[in-house]
Design a protein around this motif. Structure first.
Motif, mmCIF file in Angstrom:
data_model
loop_
_atom_site.group_PDB
_atom_site.id
_atom_site.type_symbol
_atom_site.label_atom_id
_atom_site.label_comp_id
_atom_site.label_asym_id
_atom_site.label_seq_id
_atom_site.Cartn_x
_atom_site.Cartn_y
_atom_site.Cartn_z
ATOM 1 N N SER A 1 0.833 -1.213 0.000
ATOM 2 C CA SER A 1 0.000 0.000 0.000
ATOM 3 C C SER A 1 0.863 1.256 0.000
ATOM 4 N N GLU A 2 2.035 1.210 0.654
ATOM 5 C CA GLU A 2 2.936 2.352 0.663
ATOM 6 C C GLU A 2 3.531 2.588 -0.719
ATOM 7 N N ALA A 3 3.806 1.483 -1.427
ATOM 8 C CA ALA A 3 4.444 1.595 -2.736
ATOM 9 C C ALA A 3 3.469 2.124 -3.795
ATOM 10 N N VAL A 4 2.286 1.501 -3.909
ATOM 11 C CA VAL A 4 1.359 1.907 -4.978
ATOM 12 C C VAL A 4 0.755 3.278 -4.715
ATOM 13 N N GLY A 5 0.791 3.742 -3.469
ATOM 14 C CA GLY A 5 0.177 5.028 -3.139
ATOM 15 C C GLY A 5 1.118 6.214 -3.186
ATOM 16 N N LEU B 1 7.754 9.180 3.319
ATOM 17 C CA LEU B 1 6.461 8.572 3.617
ATOM 18 C C LEU B 1 5.822 9.344 4.764
ATOM 19 N N THR B 2 4.684 9.934 4.511
ATOM 20 C CA THR B 2 3.997 10.689 5.554
ATOM 21 C C THR B 2 3.319 9.742 6.536
ATOM 22 N N ALA B 3 2.989 10.252 7.703
ATOM 23 C CA ALA B 3 2.343 9.424 8.729
ATOM 24 C C ALA B 3 1.009 8.872 8.228
ATOM 25 N N ALA B 4 0.310 9.654 7.417
ATOM 26 C CA ALA B 4 -1.003 9.222 6.926
ATOM 27 C C ALA B 4 -0.912 8.065 5.942
ATOM 28 N N SER B 5 0.269 7.871 5.334
ATOM 29 C CA SER B 5 0.402 6.842 4.300
ATOM 30 C C SER B 5 0.998 5.541 4.814
#
Length: 357
Positions: free
Chosen positions: A219-223, A238-242
């Motif tokens: 999810s971190e990669a595709v987003g 990478l933000t906290a929300a992601s």
């Protein structure tokens, strides 16, 4: 995991009880609740918080209302079904990044409980749900894993906690999680990764690379967004929300990752980096193609998340500091990180082969 709770009456205060337990961190906690039979003859149990003084005030207020024949069900919705409450709960979650996961977890719950009155949901009905789910099949033709069912139960628990706080139900039923046997020892070999990289669609190969070279979650990669890449410092922000743990991370890029992302950033100067058929790519898009590629290549027993374990195992085998590797993966605890350390027999042989002379 918290220890088993102990229940007791609060001395000299009728109708007031306490529940004491020890958290996984060794902290002793105590919660109060009020039990009484109202003027209709219905047994009530009301949470009263963790402050004794406040619990006593709430007890006095409830008993006073009961003497005046207050209708405690006036604020409830007798005809509220489980599906209606699930739809309301999902509407409250619509703005969060993990909304799709809540929808995925709620779908089988709504299908099973459907028009059942929310107040009629019992522990035995939940156990029946677990049995039914274990006998069902997923879209891949296999039974859902205990971990999948447990995620659905956690969603159900959150829904019932909110319903209890809104006084829609008197108390929520006990939910018992299934035993998970999900320890993995599989990683992708260099040859498997090379073949998978060639078999995946071209626009998905950078995602595969991010997971293998930086240990990102799918999810971190595709987003990822273009704005999260700092080309000057060669980092991904990478933000906290992601992130799953809601903690921000800054990841350095190696040459392979930087080269793969540069072409994408040129095509997508703003917004999401990864797209699939004109829409932002999702973890499900990538999962389907990954499973298809594994089947095509005859690679068995390899899951997408094993690429994260591959990153951890390879970096530790290369002698990199454990703390630094965990900082990159973003695991919340050493215990969670340990599940991704998957040395094979050759790695173990290397440890004992060398001796100081």
């Amino acid at each position: 995991m918290a220890t088993k709770a102990t229940r007791a009456r609060v001395p000299n205060v009728p109708n007031l009880f306490s529940r004491s337990y020890t958290t996984s961190r060794g902290e002793r906690r105590r919660l109060f609740y009020i039990r009484f039979r109202d003027w209709k003859g219905i047994d009530r149990e009301v949470p009263a918080g963790d402050v004794l003084g406040t619990a006593k005030e709430l007890r006095n207020d409830l008993l006073g209302k009961n003497r005046l024949h207050h209708d405690f069900d006036a604020d409830t919705i007798p005809g509220l079904t489980f599906s209606q409450w699930a739809d309301h709960y999902l509407a409250l979650k619509r703005t969060i990044t993990s909304y799709d996961r809540y929808v995925l977890a709620c779908t089988p719950l709504k299908r099973y409980f459907g028009d059942l009155a929310l107040r009629s949901l019992t522990a035995s009905r939940v156990q029946g749900y677990c049995v039914d789910r274990q006998q069902s099949t997923t879209r891949f033709g296999t039974a859902p894993s205990p971990a999948t069912i447990n995620r659905e139960l956690l969603c159900l628990r959150a829904m019932l906690i909110l319903a209890e706080r809104d006084r829609l139900i008197d108390h929520r039923p006990h939910l018992e999680m299934l035993q998970e046997h999900n320890l993995r020892d599989r990683i992708a070999t260099p040859d498997e990764f090379y073949r998978l990289h060639g078999a995946m669609p071209e626009h998905m190969r950078p995602v595969l690379l991010l997971m293998k070279e930086l240990g990102l979650r799918i999810s971190e990669a595709v987003g990822l967004y273009s704005s999260q890449i700092d080309w000057h410092d060669r980092t991904i922000i990478l933000t906290a929300a992601s992130t799953k743990t809601k903690r921000a991370r800054i990841l350095p890029m190696n040459d392979e990752v930087e080269q793969a992302l540069q072409s994408l950033a040129h095509d997508q100067p703003a917004g999401r980096l990864f797209w699939h058929h004109g829409r932002p790519m999702t973890r499900h898009h990538f999962s389907d193609h990954f499973a298809r590629a594994c089947k095509q290549l005859g690679i068995q027993g390899l899951w997408i998340h094993d690429l994260r374990g591959t990153f951890v195992t390879e970096k530790l085998a290369a002698g990199h500091d454990r703390t630094l590797v965990q900082r990159i993966t973003g695991h919340a605890s050493p215990m969670a990180f340990d599940r991704y350390v998957r040395p094979d027999l050759k790695d173990l042989h290397r440890v004992v082969k060398h001796t100081d002379r």
